[in-house]
Design a protein around this motif. Structure first.
Motif, PDB file in Angstrom:
ATOM      1  N   MET A   1       0.845  -1.165   0.000  1.00 53.24           N
ATOM      2  CA  MET A   1       0.000   0.000   0.000  1.00 53.24           C
ATOM      3  C   MET A   1       0.894   1.233   0.000  1.00 53.24           C
ATOM      4  O   MET A   1       1.842   1.314   0.755  1.00 53.24           O
ATOM      5  N   THR A   2       0.587   2.177  -0.846  1.00 54.36           N
ATOM      6  CA  THR A   2       1.391   3.389  -0.892  1.00 54.36           C
ATOM      7  C   THR A   2       1.019   4.304   0.272  1.00 54.36           C
ATOM      8  O   THR A   2      -0.005   4.118   0.924  1.00 54.36           O
ATOM      9  N   GLU A   3       1.876   5.288   0.484  1.00 52.06           N
ATOM     10  CA  GLU A   3       1.635   6.187   1.618  1.00 52.06           C
ATOM     11  C   GLU A   3       0.354   7.001   1.444  1.00 52.06           C
ATOM     12  O   GLU A   3      -0.360   7.236   2.398  1.00 52.06           O
ATOM     13  N   SER A   4       0.018   7.401   0.221  1.00 50.66           N
ATOM     14  CA  SER A   4      -1.216   8.166  -0.004  1.00 50.66           C
ATOM     15  C   SER A   4      -2.446   7.305   0.257  1.00 50.66           C
ATOM     16  O   SER A   4      -3.442   7.781   0.800  1.00 50.66           O
ATOM     17  N   ASN A   5      -2.371   6.015  -0.116  1.00 49.01           N
ATOM     18  CA  ASN A   5      -3.476   5.094   0.181  1.00 49.01           C
ATOM     19  C   ASN A   5      -3.599   4.886   1.676  1.00 49.01           C
ATOM     20  O   ASN A   5      -4.701   4.787   2.219  1.00 49.01           O
ATOM     21  N   SER A   6      -2.466   4.795   2.349  1.00 46.13           N
ATOM     22  CA  SER A   6      -2.463   4.608   3.800  1.00 46.13           C
ATOM     23  C   SER A   6      -3.077   5.817   4.503  1.00 46.13           C
ATOM     24  O   SER A   6      -3.860   5.673   5.439  1.00 46.13           O
ATOM     25  N   THR A   7      -2.725   7.006   4.041  1.00 45.49           N
ATOM     26  CA  THR A   7      -3.270   8.234   4.621  1.00 45.49           C
ATOM     27  C   THR A   7      -4.770   8.326   4.362  1.00 45.49           C
ATOM     28  O   THR A   7      -5.544   8.684   5.255  1.00 45.49           O
ATOM     29  N   ALA A   8      -5.170   8.000   3.149  1.00 44.21           N
ATOM     30  CA  ALA A   8      -6.598   8.029   2.807  1.00 44.21           C
ATOM     31  C   ALA A   8      -7.375   7.029   3.649  1.00 44.21           C
ATOM     32  O   ALA A   8      -8.474   7.335   4.137  1.00 44.21           O
ATOM     33  N   ALA A   9      -6.828   5.839   3.841  1.00 49.53           N
ATOM     34  CA  ALA A   9      -7.491   4.830   4.652  1.00 49.53           C
ATOM     35  C   ALA A   9      -7.593   5.283   6.105  1.00 49.53           C
ATOM     36  O   ALA A   9      -8.630   5.077   6.763  1.00 49.53           O
ATOM     37  N   LYS A  10      -6.545   5.913   6.594  1.00 43.21           N
ATOM     38  CA  LYS A  10      -6.546   6.416   7.970  1.00 43.21           C
ATOM     39  C   LYS A  10      -7.599   7.510   8.140  1.00 43.21           C
ATOM     40  O   LYS A  10      -8.350   7.518   9.118  1.00 43.21           O
ATOM     41  N   GLU A  11      -7.675   8.438   7.176  1.00 43.65           N
ATOM     42  CA  GLU A  11      -8.667   9.511   7.235  1.00 43.65           C
ATOM     43  C   GLU A  11     -10.086   8.953   7.159  1.00 43.65           C
ATOM     44  O   GLU A  11     -10.982   9.400   7.882  1.00 43.65           O
ATOM     45  N   LEU A  12     -10.297   7.981   6.287  1.00 41.96           N
ATOM     46  CA  LEU A  12     -11.608   7.360   6.163  1.00 41.96           C
ATOM     47  C   LEU A  12     -12.003   6.673   7.465  1.00 41.96           C
ATOM     48  O   LEU A  12     -13.153   6.772   7.911  1.00 41.96           O
ATOM     49  N   THR A  13     -11.047   5.991   8.084  1.00 43.90           N
ATOM     50  CA  THR A  13     -11.304   5.335   9.365  1.00 43.90           C
ATOM     51  C   THR A  13     -11.696   6.351  10.420  1.00 43.90           C
ATOM     52  O   THR A  13     -12.654   6.135  11.177  1.00 43.90           O
ATOM     53  N   GLU A  14     -10.984   7.471  10.479  1.00 48.43           N
ATOM     54  CA  GLU A  14     -11.294   8.509  11.457  1.00 48.43           C
ATOM     55  C   GLU A  14     -12.678   9.109  11.216  1.00 48.43           C
ATOM     56  O   GLU A  14     -13.432   9.352  12.156  1.00 48.43           O
TER      57      GLU A  14
END
Length: 68
Positions: free
Chosen positions: A1-14
């Motif tokens: 998973m790329t860092e942008s996908n990881s950030t997007a997933a984290k934001e979606l989770t929040e």
């Protein structure tokens, strides 16, 4: 998973956690209101039953009733 996908997933989770917390709070508030209104209704019914019994006593109706 790329860092942008990881950030997007984290934001979606929040966002989802915040949304679920908001829904939980609203549900709890509504539940508390329903319980409060049911308690109030129960008190009113008890008062009504007492008033009806008092009226029946005043009218002498309770003496005329026979157990079935």
């Amino acid at each position: 998973m790329t860092e942008s996908n990881s950030t997007a997933a984290k934001e979606l989770t929040e966002i989802m956690e915040a949304t679920m917390q908001n829904l939980h709070s609203k549900f709890q508030s509504m539940s508390d209101q329903i319980v409060s209104k049911m308690d109030d209704m129960g008190t009113r019914i008890d008062d009504l039953e007492k008033n009806v019994a008092d009226l029946m006593t005043q009218a002498g109706m309770d003496e005329q009733q026979t157990p079935k």
